[in-house]
Structures are given as structure tokens and as C-alpha cells.
Design a protein around this motif. Structure first.
Motif, PDB file in Angstrom:
ATOM      1  N   HIS A  26       0.812  -1.216   0.000  1.00 18.73           N
ATOM      2  CA  HIS A  26       0.000   0.000   0.000  1.00 18.73           C
ATOM      3  C   HIS A  26       0.844   1.265   0.000  1.00 18.73           C
ATOM      4  N   VAL A  31      -2.119   7.550  -3.582  1.00 19.53           N
ATOM      5  CA  VAL A  31      -2.981   7.558  -2.404  1.00 19.53           C
ATOM      6  C   VAL A  31      -4.446   7.320  -2.754  1.00 19.53           C
ATOM      7  N   ARG A  34      -4.990   3.738  -3.075  1.00 18.08           N
ATOM      8  CA  ARG A  34      -4.909   3.121  -1.749  1.00 18.08           C
ATOM      9  C   ARG A  34      -6.239   3.257  -1.014  1.00 18.08           C
ATOM     10  N   VAL A  35      -6.850   4.420  -1.121  1.00 17.43           N
ATOM     11  CA  VAL A  35      -8.130   4.651  -0.461  1.00 17.43           C
ATOM     12  C   VAL A  35      -9.203   3.762  -1.077  1.00 17.43           C
ATOM     13  N   LEU A  38      -8.768   0.321   0.246  1.00 20.89           N
ATOM     14  CA  LEU A  38      -9.207   0.245   1.640  1.00 20.89           C
ATOM     15  C   LEU A  38     -10.735   0.190   1.709  1.00 20.89           C
ATOM     16  N   GLU A  39     -11.363   1.047   0.925  1.00 19.43           N
ATOM     17  CA  GLU A  39     -12.823   1.092   0.916  1.00 19.43           C
ATOM     18  C   GLU A  39     -13.397  -0.256   0.458  1.00 19.43           C
ATOM     19  N   ARG A  41     -12.025  -3.144   0.703  1.00 18.92           N
ATOM     20  CA  ARG A  41     -11.786  -4.170   1.731  1.00 18.92           C
ATOM     21  C   ARG A  41     -12.757  -4.045   2.905  1.00 18.92           C
ATOM     22  N   VAL A  42     -13.011  -2.810   3.371  1.00 20.94           N
ATOM     23  CA  VAL A  42     -13.899  -2.689   4.535  1.00 20.94           C
ATOM     24  C   VAL A  42     -15.345  -2.978   4.149  1.00 20.94           C
ATOM     25  N   ALA A  45     -15.599  -6.686   3.979  1.00 20.89           N
ATOM     26  CA  ALA A  45     -15.566  -7.266   5.325  1.00 20.89           C
ATOM     27  C   ALA A  45     -16.859  -6.983   6.096  1.00 20.89           C
ATOM     28  N   LEU A  47     -17.924  -4.067   7.212  1.00 21.80           N
ATOM     29  CA  LEU A  47     -17.765  -3.056   8.262  1.00 21.80           C
ATOM     30  C   LEU A  47     -18.518  -1.765   7.943  1.00 21.80           C
ATOM     31  N   THR A  48     -18.812  -1.545   6.680  1.00 20.14           N
ATOM     32  CA  THR A  48     -19.638  -0.415   6.265  1.00 20.14           C
ATOM     33  C   THR A  48     -20.167  -0.735   4.867  1.00 20.14           C
ATOM     34  N   ASP A  50     -21.200   1.114   0.829  1.00 25.05           N
ATOM     35  CA  ASP A  50     -21.039   2.285  -0.034  1.00 25.05           C
ATOM     36  C   ASP A  50     -22.137   3.310   0.242  1.00 25.05           C
ATOM     37  N   GLU A  52     -23.682   3.861   3.053  1.00 23.32           N
ATOM     38  CA  GLU A  52     -23.421   4.559   4.316  1.00 23.32           C
ATOM     39  C   GLU A  52     -22.369   5.645   4.108  1.00 23.32           C
ATOM     40  N   LEU A  53     -21.325   5.322   3.377  1.00 29.89           N
ATOM     41  CA  LEU A  53     -20.262   6.312   3.133  1.00 29.89           C
ATOM     42  C   LEU A  53     -20.808   7.515   2.363  1.00 29.89           C
ATOM     43  N   ASP A  54     -21.626   7.230   1.355  1.00 31.58           N
ATOM     44  CA  ASP A  54     -22.211   8.337   0.581  1.00 31.58           C
ATOM     45  C   ASP A  54     -23.110   9.206   1.462  1.00 31.58           C
TER      46      ASP A  54
END
Lengths: 211, 84
Positions: A26, A31, A34-35, A38-39, A41-42, A45, A47-48, A50, A52-54
């Protein structure tokens, strides 16, 4: 989780690049890529999501603004009862106007002819986002964080704010637990509340401008 | 590295960096949203986030931008917890 003061041996080296499969390169990725990884992967998994993030970003951009802090200040200038609430329980004062400040204590500090208040977070950039909008770059800068506690008068000069020598400067260091809102001095003139609110700037609410 | 209060050598305050737009790039917004979401969902709390930021070695801490430090912290926490 351990507190800030603890530095046990187990912490040593924990932020060296991880070596887990698929996670080892990474540091070399641009960058933004990388983000994205990460997004992915979570979300994978669980953990959240798309959505929710929006929704978080929509809410931030729609609701978090220095207009909110300015409204609280203008109300305090025109309503003595509200001012009293703001200075004694700023979380309640924010809630009264429909602004959320959950997870921390909000404290309003009022400028007077004798004392000017200015806020910093020397540790990071703690700040009441819902009332001030996302923090300005200078608030997060090493220069501001390091210097305003040592030479506030000189730093305020750099913002174009020159205070008389007999005005004391109170510097408030915010933390995750307690965050601050400066109540500037009310401008001269008999203006209605909405016009007063329009005079209040984000810098005024942090203390790097008079209003 | 965390408490820079009182340190010298960082030069003048970049007073012009006023962020008319809250984020300089889309990835910064995504990192912000990830941090909020993962905290809200109990993956880590604010103290863990700050602890992870403070454990970034000084040379990396000083070289990274603000949201790069957040990104590194989130990556570190998830790696340590074996979550993603």
C-alpha cells in the motif's frame, strides 16, 4: 485501547508497513488508489457499505457549516436567555437550534473588551464540525498548532487581527472530549438577528478574526 | 508524534489555506467518510484513531498530509485488529 500516555513495548513498530498478503504494497500505491482499495476491503468485510459512506458525505456537505455556529452566536447576541444557555451548556444551546454535537462537551467562550479567545487543537484538529463545517487547512497546519499556544498575538497578527496590548488572549486547546466555540463581540449597530449572523465568519468562531 | 504545541520551526501560519471546498481531493472525502462510518459502527473509537495517528513515526507523520495520516491510522488499526 490504551490511553495516550502509554507507550508499552508492544506498540513498537506497529506502524511499519503491514506484511499481510494483499496489504503489503500500500505504501507504493498512489494515495487515491490506496483509499479505493481500503474502501473495497472494509465493504467486503461488512464493516460499512457504499451507501453509508455516501450518506455520511451528503450529510456533512449539506448540514455541517459555519452558518450554524454563526446562528448560535447571533441568537446569543439578541436573546439574553439563549446567551446564558450557550455559556453554561453549549451542547443544549446547539440542540435548541437543531444542531448535533454528540460525543463531546461543547464549551462557548465569549470575547469581552478585556479578553479575546482563540481555539486550537495542538494534538490534532479537534473541532465542532457540525457548527463550523470541515476545518480550514490552516487550523490543521503544524504552524498554527505549534505557534498559537506560544505566541498567539503574533499569530493573530498574521491573520490580520491586531489586538490592543491590554487585551488578554485566552488560548483554548481542544480535545476529543471538549471542543470550543468562540462568541465574538457583537458588531456595533442595531441589526436584526439574521444580519448579525451573516457578519459572523468561521475565523471569528475560532478566534482568528474579530467577528 | 502528537502534541506539537509550543514547538518551533514550522514557519508562518498558512492563513490563505482557507478551504473553500472542504476537501482538496475526492479521496480525502472518502477517508473522512470511512473514519466516521467505522467509528459509528464500533470498529474503533476516536481515542484509538488518535492513538494510531500518534504512533506514526515522526518522519512519516511530518511528511504525510493530514488525511494521509488518517488513512495510515485506519489501515494500521484494521491490520492490528485483523478486520480488513
Amino acid at each position: 485501547m490504551s490511553g495516550r500516555g502509554e507507550r508499552s513495548g508492544e506498540h513498537d513498530g506497529l506502524v511499519t508497513p503491514p506484511t499481510k498478503e494483499g496489504f503489503d504494497d500500500h505504501e507504493d500505491l498512489p494515495v487515491a488508489a490506496r483509499v479505493r482499495r481500503l474502501e473495497e476491503r472494509v465493504v467486503a468485510a461488512g464493516l460499512t457499505t457504499d451507501d453509508e459512506l455516501d450518506a455520511i458525505l451528503d450529510g456533512l456537505l449539506r448540514n455541517a457549516s459555519p452558518v450554524n455556529g454563526a446562528r448560535m452566536v447571533a441568537r446569543a447576541w439578541t436573546d439574553p436567555g439563549y446567551r446564558e444557555t450557550l455559556l453554561s451548556d453549549a451542547n443544549a444551546a446547539a440542540a435548541e437550534l437543531g444542531f448535533g454535537t454528540s460525543g463531546y462537551r461543547l464549551r462557548a467562550v465569549e470575547n469581552t473588551p478585556a479578553v479575546h479567545n482563540v481555539v486550537v487543537c495542538t494534538l490534532c484538529s479537534c473541532y465542532p464540525v457540525s457548527l463550523l463545517g470541515p476545518s480550514p487547512g490552516w487550523y490543521r497546519s503544524f504552524a498554527y498548532r505549534s505557534r498559537v499556544v506560544r505566541e498567539p498575538r503574533a499569530v493573530l497578527e498574521e491573520f490580520g487581527l491586531t489586538l490592543p496590548d491590554d487585551v488578554e488572549i485566552a488560548v483554548w486547546d481542544a480535545s476529543a472530549e471538549t471542543r470550543y466555540l468562540v462568541v465574538p463581540r457583537r458588531p456595533e449597530g442595531d441589526l436584526p438577528e439574521e444580519e448579525l449572523a451573516a457578519r459572523v465568519t468561521r475565523r471569528g468562531l475560532i478566534g482568528t478574526a474579530a467577528v | 508524534m502528537h502534541d506539537v504545541g509550543g514547538q518551533s520551526g514550522f514557519g508562518p501560519v498558512p492563513v490563505g489555506d482557507e478551504d473553500v471546498e472542504p476537501f482538496h481531493a475526492d479521496w480525502e472525502a472518502r477517508v473522512f467518510a470511512l473514519s466516521r462510518a467505522l467509528r459509528h459502527n464500533g470498529v474503533f473509537n476516536g481515542d484509538e484513531m488518535r492513538d494510531a495517528i500518534e504512533r506514526i513515526p515522526p518522519h512519516e507523520y511530518l511528511a504525510a498530509s493530514y488525511y494521509e495520516r488518517w488513512l495510515l491510522a485506519i489501515e494500521t488499526i484494521l491490520e492490528e485488529k485483523g478486520l480488513a
